[in-house]
Design a protein around this motif. Structure first.
Motif, PDB file in Angstrom:
ATOM      1  N   ARG A  87       0.821  -1.224   0.000  1.00 22.98           N
ATOM      2  CA  ARG A  87       0.000   0.000   0.000  1.00 22.98           C
ATOM      3  C   ARG A  87       0.853   1.271   0.000  1.00 22.98           C
ATOM      4  NH1 ARG A  87      -4.084   1.300   3.935  1.00 22.98           N
ATOM      5  NH2 ARG A  87      -4.773   2.550   2.173  1.00 22.98           N
ATOM      6  N   GLY A  88       2.188   1.115  -0.002  1.00 25.56           N
ATOM      7  CA  GLY A  88       3.036   2.311  -0.118  1.00 25.56           C
ATOM      8  C   GLY A  88       3.920   2.595   1.073  1.00 25.56           C
ATOM      9  N   ALA A  89       3.858   1.793   2.120  1.00 30.58           N
ATOM     10  CA  ALA A  89       4.759   2.025   3.258  1.00 30.58           C
ATOM     11  C   ALA A  89       6.183   1.661   2.857  1.00 30.58           C
ATOM     12  CB  ALA A  89       4.319   1.185   4.453  1.00 30.58           C
ATOM     13  N   ILE A  90       7.135   2.398   3.405  1.00 32.23           N
ATOM     14  CA  ILE A  90       8.548   2.120   3.120  1.00 32.23           C
ATOM     15  C   ILE A  90       9.061   1.184   4.205  1.00 32.23           C
ATOM     16  CG2 ILE A  90      10.857   3.162   3.005  1.00 32.23           C
ATOM     17  CD1 ILE A  90       9.199   5.847   2.386  1.00 32.23           C
ATOM     18  N   VAL A  91       9.619   0.047   3.810  1.00 32.80           N
ATOM     19  CA  VAL A  91      10.135  -0.905   4.798  1.00 32.80           C
ATOM     20  C   VAL A  91      11.610  -0.603   5.025  1.00 32.80           C
ATOM     21  CG1 VAL A  91      10.391  -3.333   5.412  1.00 32.80           C
ATOM     22  CG2 VAL A  91       8.493  -2.614   3.938  1.00 32.80           C
ATOM     23  N   ALA A  92      11.929  -0.133   6.225  1.00 29.81           N
ATOM     24  CA  ALA A  92      13.329   0.199   6.532  1.00 29.81           C
ATOM     25  C   ALA A  92      14.133  -1.095   6.649  1.00 29.81           C
ATOM     26  CB  ALA A  92      13.395   0.984   7.843  1.00 29.81           C
TER      27      ALA A  92
END
Ligand code: NDP
Length: 288
Positions: free
Chosen positions: A45-50
């Protein structure tokens, strides 16, 4: 713009609901979770996975932690150098004791970070819905600075500067919640053993568990120290719970829960409180 950035660490049901609420509101959301695969749905959905905890902490000023407990938070923060939290606002929405929470706030302060403690008052589907609220404690100016971002999740019930306060009110609420809900489940087990379905019990359970009248009756008397047995007596309660236990046993259901309740009433009787109101059991519970 930093106002629209947030990092969420912890993607259990609650953390995932929080990330989704931020994404729905157009935030740039960075996430980190011990089990990487749990980030797949929000990443889609667009979250950035660190890639690392350090990278998650460096993504913005506001870091939301939604974890099982503070030990999990410690284990995660230990993966980054202590300086990684400098200048950050760590909003810890995980459950733990007031003492643990205060110690964590002090450790963060020693590394130049501010902790806001939160106790969420709704289950995951309630996140981002009107009427939802969270107990917060910690520096009021920091709560105010980040009010808009916090309010994406729930309303703010601010309790005071002491970081332990939100945890204290949360655990007091959970004390009522778990014992109350378990009493419902126990009653349902007795009902089922006698052929009564959950739907059949529902209207009766709703009426019985609506304790508002009793709380409003007893709270002022507790405040006044009035434990007069003019309306109810511990001796009556003790006999009543024995009848409950006998009914539970007759039904072939586990009686450990009402037995624990009976044990408290029995201690009241042994303390010579039999003619007093239920509320005098506070003397037993306070270990006076
Ligand atoms: P969970 O217990 O399912 O949270 C699990 C999260 O904690 C996962 O991200 C998990 O990582 C992580 N975690 C647990 N232990 C460790 C560890 N040792 N090291 C690293 N990460 C760890 O809880 P919820 O998501 O349901 O809730 C989060 C918090 O919100 C809890 O404190 C809960 O009490 C509170 N809360 C929950 C409500 C609810 O209805 N669910 C309602 C109100 C408050 P991994 O995925 O790798 O296992």
């Amino acid at each position: 713009m930093s106002a629209n950035k947030v990092t969420v660490i912890g993607l259990g049901p609650m953390g995932e609901a929080m990330v989704n609420a931020y994404l729905d509101n157009g935030y740039l959301v960075t996430v980190w979770n011990r089990t990487r695969a749990r980030a797949d749905a929000v990443a889609a959905r667009g979250a950035i996975v660190a890639p690392t905890v350090e990278a998650a902490l460096s993504a913005g000023e506001l870091i939301v932690l939604s974890l099982t407990d503070y030990a999990a938070a410690d284990a995660i923060l230990a993966q980054a150098p202590p300086s990684a939290v400098e200048g950050k606002v760590v909003v810890n929405l995980s459950s733990d004791t007031p003492g643990t929470v205060r110690a964590a706030a002090a450790r963060l302060a020693a590394h130049g970070a501010v902790q806001l403690t939160g106790g969420v008052q709704v289950p995951p589907p309630g996140i981002g819905t009107p009427g939802a609220s969270t107990y917060y404690s910690g520096p009021e100016d920091v709560v105010e600075k980040h009010r808009a971002t916090l309010e994406v999740l729930t309303g703010i019930d601010y309790l005071g500067e002491d970081p332990g306060l939100a945890a204290l009110f949360y655990q007091i609420g959970m004390d009522m919640f778990w014992t109350g809900l378990l009493s419902y489940l126990h009653a349902q087990a007795v009902a089922e053993a006698n052929g009564i379905s959950a739907q059949r019990l529902l209207p009766i359970a709703l009426k019985t568990m609506d304790f508002g009248y009793f709380l409003e009756f007893y709270a002022p008397r507790i405040s006044e120290g009035n434990h007069e047995g003019d309306v109810d007596k511990i001796s009556m309660g003790e006999a009543s719970i024995r009848h409950v236990i006998d009914t539970v046993e007759e039904s072939g259901v586990d009686s450990s829960l009402p037995a624990a309740v009976h044990g408290i009433f029995a201690r009241g009787m042994e303390a010579g409180l039999g003619a007093d109101s239920l509320t005098s059991l506070l003397k037993v519970l306070r270990r006076q």
